[in-house]
Design a protein around this motif. Structure first.
Motif, short mmCIF file in Angstrom:
data_model
loop_
_atom_site.label_atom_id
_atom_site.label_comp_id
_atom_site.label_asym_id
_atom_site.label_seq_id
_atom_site.Cartn_x
_atom_site.Cartn_y
_atom_site.Cartn_z
N LEU A 192 41.51 -33.66 0.12
CA LEU A 192 42.21 -33.97 1.38
C LEU A 192 43.65 -34.35 1.08
O LEU A 192 43.94 -34.93 0.03
CB LEU A 192 41.55 -35.14 2.11
CG LEU A 192 40.14 -34.93 2.69
CD1 LEU A 192 39.66 -36.24 3.31
CD2 LEU A 192 40.13 -33.81 3.73
N THR A 193 44.55 -34.06 2.02
CA THR A 193 45.92 -34.58 1.89
C THR A 193 45.86 -36.10 2.07
O THR A 193 44.90 -36.64 2.64
CB THR A 193 46.84 -33.98 2.97
OG1 THR A 193 46.35 -34.39 4.25
CG2 THR A 193 46.87 -32.46 2.90
N ASP A 194 46.88 -36.81 1.57
CA ASP A 194 46.93 -38.27 1.72
C ASP A 194 46.86 -38.65 3.20
O ASP A 194 46.21 -39.61 3.58
CB ASP A 194 48.21 -38.83 1.10
CG ASP A 194 48.14 -38.79 -0.43
OD1 ASP A 194 47.02 -38.64 -0.98
OD2 ASP A 194 49.21 -38.89 -1.07
N GLU A 195 47.55 -37.85 4.01
CA GLU A 195 47.56 -38.10 5.45
C GLU A 195 46.13 -37.97 6.03
O GLU A 195 45.70 -38.79 6.83
CB GLU A 195 48.49 -37.09 6.12
CG GLU A 195 48.90 -37.49 7.51
CD GLU A 195 49.81 -36.42 8.13
OE1 GLU A 195 49.78 -35.26 7.66
OE2 GLU A 195 50.53 -36.77 9.08
N ALA A 196 45.41 -36.94 5.55
CA ALA A 196 44.05 -36.72 6.06
C ALA A 196 43.11 -37.85 5.65
O ALA A 196 42.22 -38.24 6.42
CB ALA A 196 43.52 -35.38 5.56
N LYS A 197 43.31 -38.38 4.43
CA LYS A 197 42.48 -39.52 4.00
C LYS A 197 42.69 -40.71 4.93
O LYS A 197 41.75 -41.41 5.28
CB LYS A 197 42.82 -39.89 2.55
CG LYS A 197 41.99 -39.13 1.53
CD LYS A 197 42.33 -39.51 0.11
CE LYS A 197 43.33 -38.52 -0.46
NZ LYS A 197 43.56 -38.63 -1.89
N GLU A 198 43.96 -40.94 5.30
CA GLU A 198 44.25 -42.04 6.23
C GLU A 198 43.64 -41.74 7.60
O GLU A 198 43.06 -42.63 8.23
CB GLU A 198 45.77 -42.23 6.38
CG GLU A 198 46.35 -43.05 5.26
CD GLU A 198 47.86 -43.19 5.38
OE1 GLU A 198 48.36 -43.21 6.53
OE2 GLU A 198 48.52 -43.28 4.32
N THR A 199 43.77 -40.49 8.03
CA THR A 199 43.22 -40.12 9.34
C THR A 199 41.71 -40.35 9.37
O THR A 199 41.16 -40.84 10.36
CB THR A 199 43.52 -38.63 9.64
OG1 THR A 199 44.93 -38.44 9.55
CG2 THR A 199 43.03 -38.23 11.02
N LEU A 200 41.03 -40.01 8.26
CA LEU A 200 39.58 -40.18 8.19
C LEU A 200 39.18 -41.64 8.46
O LEU A 200 38.21 -41.91 9.18
CB LEU A 200 39.08 -39.74 6.80
CG LEU A 200 37.58 -39.86 6.52
CD1 LEU A 200 36.79 -38.91 7.40
CD2 LEU A 200 37.28 -39.60 5.04
N CYS A 201 39.95 -42.57 7.89
CA CYS A 201 39.60 -43.98 8.00
C CYS A 201 40.24 -44.69 9.20
O CYS A 201 39.80 -45.78 9.57
CB CYS A 201 39.97 -44.72 6.72
SG CYS A 201 39.05 -44.11 5.30
N ASP A 202 41.27 -44.09 9.80
CA ASP A 202 41.96 -44.77 10.92
C ASP A 202 41.51 -44.28 12.29
O ASP A 202 41.89 -44.87 13.30
CB ASP A 202 43.48 -44.53 10.84
CG ASP A 202 44.09 -45.24 9.63
OD1 ASP A 202 43.39 -46.09 9.06
OD2 ASP A 202 45.25 -44.91 9.28
N SER A 203 40.75 -43.19 12.33
CA SER A 203 40.48 -42.57 13.62
C SER A 203 39.14 -43.02 14.19
O SER A 203 38.24 -43.44 13.47
CB SER A 203 40.44 -41.05 13.48
OG SER A 203 41.63 -40.60 12.88
N GLU A 204 39.03 -42.90 15.51
CA GLU A 204 37.74 -43.05 16.17
C GLU A 204 37.08 -41.68 16.16
O GLU A 204 37.66 -40.69 16.60
CB GLU A 204 37.93 -43.50 17.62
CG GLU A 204 38.12 -44.97 17.75
CD GLU A 204 37.83 -45.46 19.17
OE1 GLU A 204 37.92 -44.63 20.12
OE2 GLU A 204 37.53 -46.64 19.32
N TRP A 205 35.84 -41.62 15.67
CA TRP A 205 35.09 -40.37 15.63
C TRP A 205 33.98 -40.45 16.65
O TRP A 205 33.30 -41.47 16.76
CB TRP A 205 34.52 -40.14 14.22
CG TRP A 205 35.59 -40.00 13.18
CD1 TRP A 205 36.06 -40.97 12.35
CD2 TRP A 205 36.34 -38.81 12.89
NE1 TRP A 205 37.06 -40.46 11.55
CE2 TRP A 205 37.25 -39.13 11.86
CE3 TRP A 205 36.32 -37.50 13.39
CZ2 TRP A 205 38.14 -38.21 11.32
CZ3 TRP A 205 37.19 -36.57 12.86
CH2 TRP A 205 38.10 -36.93 11.84
N THR A 206 33.81 -39.36 17.39
CA THR A 206 32.80 -39.35 18.46
C THR A 206 31.57 -38.57 18.00
O THR A 206 31.70 -37.43 17.52
CB THR A 206 33.38 -38.70 19.73
OG1 THR A 206 34.56 -39.43 20.10
CG2 THR A 206 32.37 -38.74 20.88
N VAL A 207 30.40 -39.17 18.14
CA VAL A 207 29.15 -38.51 17.74
C VAL A 207 28.90 -37.34 18.69
O VAL A 207 28.90 -37.51 19.91
CB VAL A 207 27.96 -39.49 17.79
CG1 VAL A 207 26.65 -38.78 17.46
CG2 VAL A 207 28.19 -40.66 16.83
#
Lengths: 325, 80
Positions: A192-207
């Motif tokens: 993953l790009t560094d940005e994507a790693k941050e996005t993975l942990c900073d975002s709300e994910w909907t089931v």
């Protein structure tokens, strides 16, 4: 014996899982929420590995043909016995002829019914867990349906003395609030790009509505991979890698993230960018379709501590219940 | 007799008014339904579950759109 009148929409017999066969491509199956399954068993005096009935979103209606001692834990499905509401996370006496009815889940996604003596289905490869994709284990390798009859294992008469036991409120999860799931980044988060790693942990994910015992597909922002020339043996999609064994709980990103759960494929060619820690997999399994989760990154030591803490808490619960006997 | 009742979804998922995108809806406003008639589908966990009327009546209104997200216990259809 328990006679099923309504099977709900996805009710299966599960124990702690079919461990030890991962290398031949056999996922463990087993209870999606190990904590709720185990507490249900402890409340009726069973070992943690006794088989329970796992019900998803909607519960079963069933008549008991013998006296029994039961406990219902996990998602709140408003259980009632002969029309009278019964306590959850508590030990309840059932008389032969009683009808147990569970409705739909108001909080959480999966409820567990434990019966003193355990659900007595034949073991397949050392486990009573149902693996529906290949049709093995549990009751005929499938979800429960009207007319099914489940045998109950033998249990000593003293189990009746547990009736009325209820675990402390602080040990009852509040599924509506449990929206943070801890992950360990890797094995291939470097893709993953560094940005994507941050996005993975900073975002709300909907089931997503597809989320089931196999995988939890999550909706959210796009995750970009580092550009590279794909190595020999890897597919052409940037999320492809040379095949590897997938950790249970691992997150792969074919397009949107999918968390691999108890019935998932054991290996393949997608980069797994993180793994939900074992102590939190049950919380994810209790998130309903359309609810959100957020990932919190922890290291392996924290993950192991969390597992140890959960085991210690379960052991305390077991000891407290035994003290009541 | 204008007592109104609603048909609720017993599970979360995606609501569909027709059995297949090319087929007509199960029911339209103004249609009468009997208890047990299918009025729509809810998709969850890769399966489609029939949503049935629990009493008879006339469909007065759909409270959710086709292909909308629904929660467990959410009212889908109003009958009178």
């Amino acid at each position: 014996m328990i006679e099923i009148e309504e099977g709900g929409i996805a009710s299966t017999v599960q124990d702690l899982g079919r461990t030890g066969h991962y290398h031949i491509g056999m996922p463990p199956s087993g209870a999606m929420d190990r904590y709720a399954h185990t507490v249900a068993n402890y409340l009726v005096g069973n070992d943690a590995d006794a088989a329970t009935v796992e019900m998803t979103y909607q519960g079963i209606t069933a008549t008991f043909r013998d006296d029994a001692v039961i406990a219902v834990t996990g998602a709140d499905m408003s259980p009632s016995l002969n029309g009278e509401p019964i306590d959850t996370w508590a030990t309840v006496a059932v008389d032969a002829g009683d009808e147990l009815e569970l409705a739909f889940a108001t909080e959480g996604a999966r409820a567990y019914l434990a019966v003193a003596g355990g659900i007595d289905v034949a073991e397949v490869m050392d486990s009573r867990s149902t693996y529906t994709l290949v049709g093995i284990g549990g009751h005929e390798g499938r979800g429960l349906e009207e007319g099914d009859r489940l045998s109950i294992g033998d249990a000593p008469a003293e189990r009746r003395e547990l009736v009325g036991t209820r675990i402390d409120n602080e040990d009852v999860p509040d599924y509506a609030d449990e929206d943070t799931v801890r992950i360990v980044l890797g094995l291939m988060s470097h893709r993953l790009t560094d940005e994507a790693k941050e996005t993975l942990c900073d975002s709300e994910w909907t089931v997503s509505p597809e989320a089931d015992r196999v995988g939890y597909r999550l909706e959210g922002p796009d995750l970009e991979f580092e550009e590279r020339e794909q190595p020999f043996g890897a597919g052409t999609d940037p999320s492809n890698v040379v095949d590897l064994g997938y950790p249970l709980g691992s997150i792969q990103v074919p397009q949107k993230p999918i968390v691999l759960m108890q019935d998932a494929v054991t290996g393949g060619g997608y980069a797994t960018v993180g793994t939900v820690i074992s102590a939190d997999r049950g919380l994810l399994a209790q998130r309903q379709t359309h609810k959100t989760v957020t990932f919190e990154s922890v290291d392996v030591d924290e993950a192991i501590d969390a597992r140890r803490d959960q085991n210690a808490r379960l052991e305390e619960i077991r000891a407290d219940i035994e003290g009541e006997e | 007799m204008t007592e109104k009742t609603t048909i609720k979804s017993p599970m979360p998922g995606i609501f569909y008014r027709q059995p297949d995108p090319d087929d007509p809806p199960f029911v339209e406003p103004g249609d009468t339904v009997e208890a047990g008639d299918t009025i729509g589908l809810v998709e969850v966990m890769k399966n489609f579950h029939d949503i049935e009327a629990d009493s008879s009546g006339t469909v007065s209104e759909f409270l959710v759109e086709n292909e909308a997200e629904v929660e467990a216990d959410q009212a889908i259809v109003e009958l009178e």
